[in-house]
Design a protein around this motif. Structure first.
Motif, PDB file in Angstrom:
ATOM      1  N   ALA A 151       0.842  -1.210   0.000  1.00 38.52           N
ATOM      2  CA  ALA A 151       0.000   0.000   0.000  1.00 38.52           C
ATOM      3  C   ALA A 151       0.874   1.257   0.000  1.00 38.52           C
ATOM      4  N   TYR A 152       1.980   1.256   0.750  1.00 43.30           N
ATOM      5  CA  TYR A 152       2.878   2.427   0.760  1.00 43.30           C
ATOM      6  C   TYR A 152       3.483   2.626  -0.634  1.00 43.30           C
ATOM      7  N   TRP A 153       3.920   1.507  -1.200  1.00 47.91           N
ATOM      8  CA  TRP A 153       4.506   1.538  -2.561  1.00 47.91           C
ATOM      9  C   TRP A 153       3.524   2.153  -3.543  1.00 47.91           C
ATOM     10  N   GLU A 154       2.285   1.726  -3.456  1.00 48.79           N
ATOM     11  CA  GLU A 154       1.269   2.205  -4.407  1.00 48.79           C
ATOM     12  C   GLU A 154       0.975   3.697  -4.226  1.00 48.79           C
ATOM     13  N   GLU A 155       1.152   4.214  -3.018  1.00 51.86           N
ATOM     14  CA  GLU A 155       1.003   5.665  -2.810  1.00 51.86           C
ATOM     15  C   GLU A 155       2.259   6.414  -3.252  1.00 51.86           C
ATOM     16  N   LEU A 156       3.416   5.784  -3.058  1.00 53.28           N
ATOM     17  CA  LEU A 156       4.677   6.468  -3.384  1.00 53.28           C
ATOM     18  C   LEU A 156       4.948   6.527  -4.889  1.00 53.28           C
ATOM     19  N   VAL A 157       4.778   5.401  -5.578  1.00 48.98           N
ATOM     20  CA  VAL A 157       5.220   5.324  -6.981  1.00 48.98           C
ATOM     21  C   VAL A 157       4.667   6.467  -7.845  1.00 48.98           C
TER      22      VAL A 157
END
Ligand SMILES: C[S@@+](CC[C@H](N)C(=O)[O-])C[C@H]1O[C@@H](n2cnc3c(N)ncnc32)[C@H](O)[C@@H]1O
Length: 219
Positions: A151-157
Motif C-alpha cells: 500500500a505504501y509503494w502504491e502511494e509512493l510510486v
C-alpha cells in the motif's frame, strides 16, 4: 545460477567494511547507543550501520530535495538522510510513535537538521495519501510495518518524479522469504517483492545489503 562470489560476511569482514565507509558522526553514534539502552527489545529495528552512509550517498546521488521516510523509530535513518540534503531540502518522516520519535527529534536538533525534518505522527498511509498527487518525491525510504509495504509503494510510486529512487528495507526478512510456509511479515515481504519486481513503472534491483535492500528507480 552464477553467484559471483562466495564471500561469507564474518564479524571481522563486517568490521573491515565499516572501517572503509564514512564513519557515523558522534550524534548518530550516541543515538544508536541511546536506542539500545532505552529500548533493548526494539533496538534491532534501527537500520544497519552501513545503511546510514548508503542512504546519505543515494540522497546526494539523486540530488534529492524532497525525501519521504516511512518508518522513523528513533530517527537514525532520518538523521543520515537529512544530513545529506541541501539546506532547503525537506524530509517528511512518517511514524505512529511519539515516544520513539522523541529521541529522533532530540538528535536532529543536536545535529542542526531539525528544520529539514517534518515529522508526521499518524498512520503512514494517511500521511502519504494527504501528499500532493503529482510526481515530486526525489527519494523515499520504506522501513515500516511489512504488511503495509504494498500500500505504501502504491502511494509512493505515482508521486515519485522520473529518476526518483525508492529504497526498501528488510526485503530478505532474515531469510524468511524463501520459506514456502512463510506467514506474517515474511509472507507480506514475499508478496511485496513479487509486486515490486513486476511493476513496469519502476526499474528495481534487490540487493543483499544488510537484511536485503531493494532500490527502485522511477522510469
Ligand atoms: C523498523 S522501524 C524504523 C527504523 C528506522 N528507519 C531506523 O533506521 O531507525 C519501523 C517503524 O515503523 C513504525 N510504524 C509501524 N507501523 C506504522 C504505520 N502504520 N504508520 C507509520 N509508521 C509505522 C514503527 O512505529 C517503527 O518506528
Amino acid at each position: 545460477m552464477t553467484k559471483g562470489n562466495e564471500t561469507k560476511i564474518t564479524d571481522e569482514l563486517y568490521a573491515y567494511m565499516l572501517a572503509h565507509n564514512p564513519p557515523l558522526d558522534p550524534v548518530q553514534r550516541e543515538l544508536v547507543e541511546t536506542t539500545y539502552a532505552r529500548f533493548p527489545d526494539h533496538a534491532g529495528m534501527v537500520s544497519a550501520e552501513e545503511q546510514a552512509p548508503l542512504l546519505a550517498f543515494l540522497v546526494r546521488l539523486v540530488g534529492a530535495r524532497h525525501v519521504v521516510e516511512v518508518g522513523t523509530f528513533t530517527g537514525f535513518s532520518a538523521l543520515a538522510m537529512a544530513r545529506a540534503l541541501p539546506a532547503d531540502g525537506t524530509l517528511i518522516a512518517c511514524d505512529i510513535s511519539e515516544e520513539w520519535t522523541a529521541y529522533g527529534r532530540e538528535a536532529w536538533a543536536k545535529a542542526g537538521v531539525a528544520d529539514r525534518i517534518d515529522l508526521r505522527i499518524a498512520p503512514a498511509l494517511d500521511t502519504l495519501r494527504a501528499m500532493p498527487a503529482e510526481p515530486h518525491i526525489d527519494f523515499a525510504y520504506l522501513d515500516a510495518d511489512k504488511g503495509g509495504y504494498i500500500a505504501y509503494w502504491e502511494e509512493l510510486v505515482p508521486r515519485m518524479r522520473q529518476g526518483g529512487l525508492i529504497a526498501v528495507d528488510n526485503v530478505l526478512f532474515h531469510g524468511g522469504v524463501t520459506d514456502p510456509g512463510a506467514t506474517g511479515s515474511a509472507a507480506a515481504i514475499k508478496e511485496f517483492n513479487d509486486h515490486a519486481a513486476a511493476d513496469a513503472r519502476m526499474d528495481s534491483v534487490l540487493l543483499t545489503v544488510a537484511d536485503g535492500l531493494t532500490l527502485a528507480r522511477k522510469k
